[in-house]
Design an enzyme around this catalytic site. Sequence first.
Site, PDB file in Angstrom:
ATOM      1  N   ALA A   1      -3.944 110.553 -40.820  1.00 55.05           N
ATOM      2  CA  ALA A   1      -5.422 110.926 -40.329  1.00 55.05           C
ATOM      3  C   ALA A   1      -5.913 111.529 -41.438  1.00 55.05           C
ATOM      4  CB  ALA A   1      -5.318 112.281 -38.954  1.00 55.05           C
TER       5      ALA A   1
ATOM      6  N   GLY B   1      -0.571 111.192 -38.967  1.00 51.73           N
ATOM      7  CA  GLY B   1      -0.907 110.008 -37.688  1.00 51.73           C
ATOM      8  C   GLY B   1      -0.218 108.685 -38.179  1.00 51.73           C
TER       9      GLY B   1
ATOM     10  N   GLU C   1       3.704 108.461 -36.547  1.00 55.62           N
ATOM     11  CA  GLU C   1       2.439 108.341 -35.496  1.00 55.62           C
ATOM     12  C   GLU C   1       2.364 107.056 -34.859  1.00 55.62           C
ATOM     13  OE1 GLU C   1      -0.650 111.299 -34.947  1.00 55.62           O
ATOM     14  OE2 GLU C   1       0.433 112.599 -33.404  1.00 55.62           O
TER      15      GLU C   1
ATOM     16  N   GLU D   1       1.704 118.101 -39.575  1.00 56.38           N
ATOM     17  CA  GLU D   1       0.424 119.107 -39.381  1.00 56.38           C
ATOM     18  C   GLU D   1       0.244 120.405 -39.128  1.00 56.38           C
ATOM     19  OE1 GLU D   1       1.538 116.594 -37.728  1.00 56.38           O
ATOM     20  OE2 GLU D   1       0.055 114.781 -36.958  1.00 56.38           O
TER      21      GLU D   1
HETATM   22  N1  3HC Z   1      -6.496 112.863 -46.142  1.00 53.03           N
HETATM   23  C1  3HC Z   1      -8.007 112.732 -46.853  1.00 53.03           C
HETATM   24  N2  3HC Z   1      -7.115 112.766 -47.583  1.00 53.03           N
HETATM   25  C2  3HC Z   1      -5.850 112.945 -48.642  1.00 53.03           C
HETATM   26  C3  3HC Z   1      -4.845 112.611 -46.973  1.00 53.03           C
HETATM   27  C4  3HC Z   1      -5.146 112.895 -45.780  1.00 53.03           C
HETATM   28  N3  3HC Z   1      -4.080 112.929 -45.032  1.00 53.03           N
HETATM   29  N4  3HC Z   1      -3.643 113.130 -48.295  1.00 53.03           N
HETATM   30  C5  3HC Z   1      -3.735 112.898 -49.553  1.00 53.03           C
HETATM   31  N5  3HC Z   1      -5.286 113.284 -49.556  1.00 53.03           N
HETATM   32  C6  3HC Z   1      -6.214 113.188 -51.071  1.00 53.03           C
HETATM   33  C7  3HC Z   1      -5.722 114.298 -51.384  1.00 53.03           C
HETATM   34  O1  3HC Z   1      -6.512 115.297 -51.430  1.00 53.03           O
HETATM   35  C8  3HC Z   1      -6.159 113.412 -52.936  1.00 53.03           C
HETATM   36  O2  3HC Z   1      -7.680 113.239 -53.089  1.00 53.03           O
HETATM   37  P1  3HC Z   1      -8.395 114.049 -54.960  1.00 53.03           P
HETATM   38  O3  3HC Z   1      -7.530 113.331 -55.767  1.00 53.03           O
HETATM   39  O4  3HC Z   1      -9.848 113.256 -54.573  1.00 53.03           O
HETATM   40  O5  3HC Z   1      -7.919 115.151 -54.687  1.00 53.03           O
HETATM   41  C9  3HC Z   1      -5.553 112.787 -52.456  1.00 53.03           C
HETATM   42  O6  3HC Z   1      -5.927 112.342 -51.631  1.00 53.03           O
HETATM   43  C10 3HC Z   1      -4.058 112.120 -53.771  1.00 53.03           C
HETATM   44  O7  3HC Z   1      -3.171 113.331 -53.301  1.00 53.03           O
HETATM   45  P2  3HC Z   1      -2.184 114.275 -53.389  1.00 53.03           P
HETATM   46  O8  3HC Z   1      -2.725 114.714 -54.883  1.00 53.03           O
HETATM   47  O9  3HC Z   1      -1.136 115.057 -52.271  1.00 53.03           O
HETATM   48  O10 3HC Z   1      -1.067 112.824 -53.429  1.00 53.03           O
HETATM   49  P3  3HC Z   1       0.814 113.317 -54.001  1.00 53.03           P
HETATM   50  O11 3HC Z   1       1.010 111.804 -54.297  1.00 53.03           O
HETATM   51  O12 3HC Z   1       0.974 114.368 -54.669  1.00 53.03           O
HETATM   52  O13 3HC Z   1       1.354 113.761 -52.298  1.00 53.03           O
HETATM   53  C11 3HC Z   1       1.021 113.005 -49.888  1.00 53.03           C
HETATM   54  C12 3HC Z   1       0.704 112.411 -51.279  1.00 53.03           C
HETATM   55  C13 3HC Z   1       2.443 113.261 -49.819  1.00 53.03           C
HETATM   56  C14 3HC Z   1       0.930 111.826 -48.841  1.00 53.03           C
HETATM   57  C15 3HC Z   1       0.541 114.237 -49.959  1.00 53.03           C
HETATM   58  O14 3HC Z   1      -1.108 113.614 -50.062  1.00 53.03           O
HETATM   59  C16 3HC Z   1       0.190 114.824 -48.183  1.00 53.03           C
HETATM   60  O15 3HC Z   1       0.962 115.302 -48.467  1.00 53.03           O
HETATM   61  N6  3HC Z   1      -1.109 114.728 -47.707  1.00 53.03           N
HETATM   62  C17 3HC Z   1      -1.522 115.051 -46.533  1.00 53.03           C
HETATM   63  C18 3HC Z   1      -0.357 114.510 -45.417  1.00 53.03           C
HETATM   64  C19 3HC Z   1      -0.363 114.884 -44.239  1.00 53.03           C
HETATM   65  O16 3HC Z   1      -1.237 116.391 -43.680  1.00 53.03           O
HETATM   66  N7  3HC Z   1      -0.698 114.237 -42.742  1.00 53.03           N
HETATM   67  C20 3HC Z   1      -1.373 114.763 -41.845  1.00 53.03           C
HETATM   68  C21 3HC Z   1      -3.013 114.431 -41.981  1.00 53.03           C
HETATM   69  S1  3HC Z   1      -2.485 115.201 -40.096  1.00 53.03           S
HETATM   70  C22 3HC Z   1      -2.799 113.855 -39.318  1.00 53.03           C
HETATM   71  O17 3HC Z   1      -2.912 112.754 -39.398  1.00 53.03           O
HETATM   72  C23 3HC Z   1      -3.385 114.465 -37.480  1.00 53.03           C
HETATM   73  C24 3HC Z   1      -2.952 113.118 -36.893  1.00 53.03           C
HETATM   74  O18 3HC Z   1      -1.913 113.941 -35.768  1.00 53.03           O
HETATM   75  C25 3HC Z   1      -4.099 112.651 -36.037  1.00 53.03           C
END
Ligand code: 3HC
Length: 709
Positions: free
Chosen positions: A63, A107, A110, A130
């Site tokens: 998400a 997500g 999912e 999450e």
């Molecule tokens: N939402 C919004 N922005 C995101 C994002 C996300 N899910 N994931 C990454 N970004 C953004 C970062 O903030 C960063 O932004 P910036 O360049 O402006 O600082 C950019 O994308 C690049 O991210 P990273 O610097 O972290 O890039 P990496 O290549 O090092 O890592 C990644 C990539 C492994 C995907 C890492 O970003 C990550 O772990 N992201 C979070 C993943 C996550 O937690 N997903 C679950 C979200 S909650 C969800 O899905 C709820 C669901 O159950 C409904």
Amino acid sequence: MSELVRLTKQDDVAIITIDNPPVNALSPGVPEGIAEAIELVEKDNGVVAVVMIGAGRTFVAGADIKEFGKMTSGQSARVDGFKPILLRIEDCRKPVVMAIHGTAFGGGLELAMAGHYRVAVPGAQVGQPEVKLGIIPGAAGTQRLPRLVGVAQAIAMCAEGSPIKAEEAAATGIVDRIVQGDLLAGAIVFAKEVASNPVRKTRERTDRLGTPEENESIFAAARENARKRQRGLLAPLAAIDAVEVATKLPFEEGCLAENDLFTRCLFSDQSKALIHVFFGEREVSKIPDVPKETPVIPVNGAAVVGAGTMGGGIAMVFANAGIPVLLKDTDQAALNRGFASIQKNYANSVKRGRFTQQFVDERLKLIQPTLSYEDFTDTDIVIEAVFESMTLKKEVFAELDRVCKPSAILASNTSTLNIDEIAASTSRPQFVIGTHFFSPANVMRLLELVRGESTGKEVIATCMQLSRRIGKIGVLVGNCFGFAGNRMFQPYRREAQFLVEEGASVETVDRALYDFGMAMGPLATADLAGLDVGWRIRKEHPDLYKPGVRRPIVEDRLCELGRFGQKTGAGWYKYDENRRATPDPEVAELVRKWTAEAGITQRQLAPEEIVERCIYALVNEGARILEEGYALRAVDIDIIYLNGYGFPAYRGGPMWYADTVGLKKVYERVCELRQQHGVLWEPAPLLKRLSEEGKSFADFHRQQDASSA
Ligand code: 3HC
Ligand code: NAI
């Protein structure tokens, strides 16, 4: 169709491409685009199967985390809007094959599980991270995952949040095929193979959900584990509850229960704090006057001067990242000692299963002991980690300046000394920077990068990039005594000692802060680091204490008795041969005696007062550091405290925590403490101002951005 999602065709296979850089998050427009594409392929008689794939570097990373803030403030719809789209995909009459590269997180996984099949390239990762954001999967992840992989694995993934690699995902049942070579081509081949199979829906499966008898012990163990290993966190327990529901209720009801748990987590302070940390960890690498395009100096080889506690750990950090590193000391005996301790550290890592013997053998080959600076001529960066003495450090830097190539970065690991003074002993102050690692250097994630007056932008950009490469989180700070972290730690530790002097037992003080969420209490931490370290600094800097102002009396006297902490078997606590602490009645007696001599009145202290005094002391000093410009933003201080000082991530860091309490309340309490305890509690001007303006430390950061824009 939304620009974020494309629909194309190859032969009779439809290809849905999600294209929302950088990580294909499910931002507004993406779910709608997917839904529209599915409707179109369903109607297209020329399509027999569907491949869904991510453009760019990854599948879908989850998400859009930015949306969560809007949801909690009521500006945006709720996440459960995505669930009907997932049902629609699963109900598609044509097989949908999810093609995964990079990461399918949150997500993203999912979404993948709503497809009928999943293929992935080697090394791709899938996970439900999450909980690291203080929430649980909110789009049926806790309901579909156990149906695919079984209860134990689903709990591990949803409650711990660690991803697994495609190969393991294939073994556990998430991934149906590993595709070697081109992912899209492989996914299309797979889609054609399964085109005439009846579609299989994850939500209709029950074969892996186990029996109540089997599951009971799994859930009990998982809860116990979560309470112990993720102390204080709400989301892991909620994730376990949600998976348990999957084993007891039909899918639709399970989704409703998941939604309740998800919503409760999303609106918690913990989730807000952890989301702040997620963005904060990325923000700290953004330095207003050192733009992304700043050229960096290639680092192919490093050197460390001083093979002691820190130098040895730092050499391991470089080796672990595959960077060859020279390790220098003054004599063979010191070098042998340093190298032996590196070997011992690695042997322990092998014993604990963190590294394989082969990995360790390769790393050890990258560490080259030396007694001569002449080996440094081709080194790109040198980290000095000799004793904490200005005279010695100046000598070392003058020597480094003589032998190192002109573009080499000369860094000091000093914890207190003035970087500008060190830089002045070289002919290239623009190449000098502080790289303040934390002990143990090979474990602690924080790296304070200390910017001197002349430190060049390329040097900062290089060190920031290098931090990531060596697995650290670099935070840029200014050159003041103690930099940001230790400067704040000093009043925190001071208050802990005052509280003991005023009548709280050592264990009561530590317990209160441990219960607040700190990894360790302040007095146990001091014993671990060595009480003599601070004692030496205090002796070297008598000016740290102002005449007539209260100063702690106990610790120096414990040091005079040779009680340096864990290393001598006694400090604030006493220690057995395994360094296990027990309260020491002798210390309690000594404290009573010394405080009586000093005329300090004893009283009962409640845990709330202990926490307030220690944590607000951090906050007040943090506010000064922020206002004086030694930290770029409040979040930089938060990230320092989370990664270097064991501050609980679910409270977001000291500055975020203060914002959560409300700066007005914090300021008023600091004023009370000023009245009760005197000048050491003088409120920081920034705290006063923000509190009067009804603002937060986070607002100060935004104002700064606005003025520098
Ligand atoms: N939402 C919004 N922005 C995101 C994002 C996300 N899910 N994931 C990454 N970004 C953004 C970062 O903030 C960063 O932004 P910036 O360049 O402006 O600082 C950019 O994308 C690049 O991210 P990273 O610097 O972290 O890039 P990496 O290549 O090092 O890592 C990644 C990539 C492994 C995907 C890492 O970003 C990550 O772990 N992201 C979070 C993943 C996550 O937690 N997903 C679950 C979200 S909650 C969800 O899905 C709820 C669901 O159950 C409904
Ligand atoms: P240490 O005493 O364990 O090691 C210092 C090493 O430097 C010794 O092996 C010594 O032989 C060597 N050395 C001394 N003079 C030298 C020279 N001229 N050339 C080469 N080697 C020389 O010290 P420690 O704890 O590793 O500290 C090193 C530096 O790191 C200090 O500046 C300290 O303030 C800083 N630091 C220490 C932390 C800690 O927790 N120990 C944490 C963060 C920073």
